[in-house]
Structures are given as C-alpha cells and as structure tokens.
Design an enzyme around this catalytic site. Structure first.
Site, short mmCIF file in Angstrom:
data_model
loop_
_atom_site.label_atom_id
_atom_site.label_comp_id
_atom_site.label_asym_id
_atom_site.label_seq_id
_atom_site.Cartn_x
_atom_site.Cartn_y
_atom_site.Cartn_z
N LYS A 85 0.84 -1.20 0.00
CA LYS A 85 0.00 0.00 0.00
C LYS A 85 0.88 1.25 0.00
CE LYS A 85 -0.33 -0.44 5.04
NZ LYS A 85 -1.13 -1.03 6.12
N TYR A 97 12.85 31.50 5.53
CA TYR A 97 11.63 32.26 5.82
C TYR A 97 11.53 32.62 7.30
CZ TYR A 97 9.52 31.04 1.29
OH TYR A 97 9.23 30.92 -0.03
C1 LIG Z 1 -0.31 -2.00 6.85
C2 LIG Z 1 -0.83 -3.32 7.34
C3 LIG Z 1 0.05 -4.41 7.54
C4 LIG Z 1 1.55 -4.31 7.43
O1 LIG Z 1 2.12 -3.98 8.69
P1 LIG Z 1 3.70 -3.84 8.88
O2 LIG Z 1 3.86 -3.42 10.29
O3 LIG Z 1 4.15 -2.79 7.92
O4 LIG Z 1 4.30 -5.17 8.59
C5 LIG Z 1 -0.51 -5.64 7.84
N1 LIG Z 1 -1.85 -5.78 7.99
C6 LIG Z 1 -2.71 -4.75 7.85
C7 LIG Z 1 -4.17 -4.97 8.05
C8 LIG Z 1 -2.23 -3.49 7.55
O5 LIG Z 1 -3.08 -2.45 7.42
#
Ligand SMILES: *Cc1c(COP(=O)(O)O)cnc(C)c1O
Length: 369
Positions: free
Chosen positions: A38, A264
C-alpha cells in the site's frame, strides 16, 4: 549506483530480496507470505517491488485502497490482491480488476453480496476482517451469526481468508493484550468455520508479529515494513536492510557572516560566521516542517549537516560550516546513515510515516546491487 546529480529515491531490489528471505526464514515452510504494498509500496515503487516479489515467490499482495491495486494490475501483476479498506463505491473496480475485498461490516457484507449476485458471480473471493481489539475496522463477536447466515444464503461469494490486525505486536509490554487478541481471532474464526463448513486461510501477523509471535502464524502472514527494511526492534534491525535511499545534491553554498538570517521568517540567525548549503528538497517532497530548526539533518560526505531555519516547500538549508563540500556534491537524506527510522525519531515519528510521505515528485530509480 553513480553519485546522485538531482533528488532521487533509490530502490534497492537486492535489499528487498534479502529482507524477503530473512522474513520467510522466520515462518513455517507451509505458511504463505502476503506482501503489503500500500501507499506506493511504503513510498517506494509498488509495481517494481511487486514484480521483484513475484519473482521471489510471493503468495499474495495487499493494498489499502482499490485504485492502488489497479496500479498493480496495470503493471501486469497477476497475483491475488487483497484490498484492505474498500468502500461500496469501489466494488466495481475491485471486481473488474479481479481484486479481493476485505469485508469488515454487516453493511459491507450485505452490499458486496448484492453486488456479486447482480453480476452473477460464483464464489467470488472475499476476506473477513475481525476486530479483536484494535477497534479500527472489523466484525465483532456479535456479528458472527449474521455472517454465517448471510453466507449460507448465497453462492455468489466464498470466504478466501479470515484475518485480524493486532494493535501492538512490537511492544513486549503489551504481550497479554496481544495474546488475548490472537485468542479472540482463533475463537471468531473457528465459529465461522463451524458455520460455513469450510476452512479459509487464517492470518493475523504483521512484520513485528512475525518476529515476536511465531506461534500465531496460522496459514499466512502479512509483512510491510519488514520487506522495506525496518523491524521495530533493535535486534531485528541488523538482519534487515533499508530498501529506499533518499539522495539529493548541493545546489548552492553560502558563506555567511555572524548575525545572518537563513530562510523564511528569520528561522535561523547565525551565531558566528559559517557556511550553509541549499538543497533541492522540501516539505512538498515529504520533508516535514517539523525537521526544521536543527531537529533533522542530512549526511554529507559522512558528516551530519543539521537543517537550519524553516523547511521551505522546495528547499532546505543545512549547516556545512565544518564539512568540506562544494556545489554539486551528493547528499544522503536517509538510507543506511541516517536510516529513515533515525531521522523520523528526531521529530517523534516513525519510518512508516517518513517513507510514505516521500512525494511522487521525486524520481524513483530502481537498481540491483
Ligand atoms: C499496513 C498493514 C500491515 C503491514 O504492517 P507492517 O507493520 O508494515 O508489517 C498488515 N496488515 C494490515 C491490516 C495493515 O493495514
């Protein structure tokens, strides 16, 4: 890699493979591995990462939103894709691109079954998400009967997996809570299995879970951050290699007298004569303003150059008074030194946030060692 001559995010597929092999060495041979890609592959390049993982034998992918999965399909990824956070508005895209929704509420289950029936689908794969204590998304114990009844009335969908997300797998102090979550997951799943009469895949562990709860691997594990090289644990960090390195260059160097303002709103005033370097990267690239005024730093020729003044949209200024450097020289923002974890910690953040904040404006370069 050659020295950077502009701002680049380098993505090391060799490191990705090493991390994948390390994580799979921690799970039983029969346990499947799902890669979480993701948010552009945690800010990297989801298609490049997914292609490499396909070649390495990955079983499943997960994305948060349906269109992130569409990007993978457009990139010729044919592996099953679990969409973790779909909405009814995404059903059409999900089914059109052969993705598999996480179903987390009564409304979602009802709506998706209606959608699948209208399309005359047969046994379309869905995934049931249970809330076991994170209180984010998922069915509770009180929904299990409803789920079984709903599923018994249709042949349009079939449960491919049941899963839950644990709240604190990296935190050993929360072991009791985590074990209670795992137990609830086991109970909810068994109740549904009894009701539907078949056994879907079960999974509950994220990266820290893989490393800390080997007894709860079930049929599959879901790794995100570990694949990208971070382990939430000092002991594991040595076995994992950061995949992403963010580099930039020195655009200009200024020799400044004592009392000069930098950036800035007079964000910095020199206390003595010195030098600053201006770099072509700013908050629009994902370097939060919180890194300004000395909180964050970059690595120039192995030395720490603190960010001075406020982070601008497209630039930061760093103090190079004690660093021998010139315009055009390469600068490491994060990679092996500092790691994204170390830099993020400087503002009370975590590598997840820093990595995923790196904007699409920055060019990605994929390479193997
Ligand atoms: C993002 C996510 C993961 C991955 O978790 P990590 O700590 O990056 O390994 C796994 N399961 C779900 C449901 C997630 O949203």
């Amino acid at each position: 890699m050659p020295k950077a001559t502009e701002t680049l995010l380098e993505i090391d597929l060799t490191a990705l493979g090493d991390n994948y092999r390390y994580l799979t060495s921690k799970i039983a041979p029969k346990t499947k591995m799902l890669a979480v890609v993701k948010a552009y592959g945690y800010g990297s390049d989801s298609v490049a990462v997914a292609k490499e993982l396909v070649a390495l034998g990955i079983d499943y992918f997960a994305v948060a939103y349906a269109w992130e999965g569409e990007v993978l399909r457009d990139g010729a990824i044919e592996t099953p894709i679990l969409v973790l956070h779909p909405l009814p508005a995404n059903f059409d895209l999900i089914v059109r691109r052969c993705m598999e929704p996480s179903i987390y509420s009564r409304k979602m289950l009802t709506d998706f079954i209606a959608f699948a029936e209208k399309q005359q689908q047969k046994e379309y794969p869905i995934h049931l998400k249970f809330n076991t204590g994170l209180n984010r998304l998922g069915f509770g114990k009180e929904d299990l009967e409803f789920i079984v009844e709903k599923l018994s009335e249709t042949a349009s969908v079939k449960v491919r997996s049941m899963f839950s997300h644990l709240a604190a797998t990296e935190d050993k102090e929360q072991r009791t809570f985590t074990l209670r979550q795992i137990e609830a997951f086991r109970n909810h799943s068994e109740a549904v299995i009894q009701g539907i009469g078949y056994r879907p895949l079960l999974h509950t562990l994220n990266t820290s879970g893989i490393l800390n709860y080997p007894e709860a691997q079930f049929d599959m594990v879901r790794s995100g951050i570990g694949l990208y090289g971070f382990g939430n644990d000092p002991k594991e960090r040595t076995h994992l290699t950061p995949v992403a390195t963010l580099k930039t260059v020195i655009s200009q160097i200024h020799e400044l007298p004592e009392g000069a303002n930098v950036g800035y709103n007079m964000g910095h005033t020199t206390s003595k004569a010195g030098r600053t370097a201006t770099l072509p990267i700013g908050h629009a690239d994902g370097i939060s303003r919180a890194y300004g005024k000395g909180k964050g730093w970059v690595n120039i020729h192995g030395k720490k150059a603190p960010i001075v003044g406020n982070v601008c949209m497209d630039m930061i200024m760093v103090d190079v008074t004690n660093i021998e450097c010139k315009e055009g020289d390469e600068v490491i923002v994060f990679g092996n030194n500092p790691t994204a974890e170390e830099l993020a910690a400087a503002i009370g953040s975590i590598p997840y946030e820093l990595l995923t904040a790196i904007s699409q404006r920055i060019k990605r370069v994929v390479y193997r060692k």
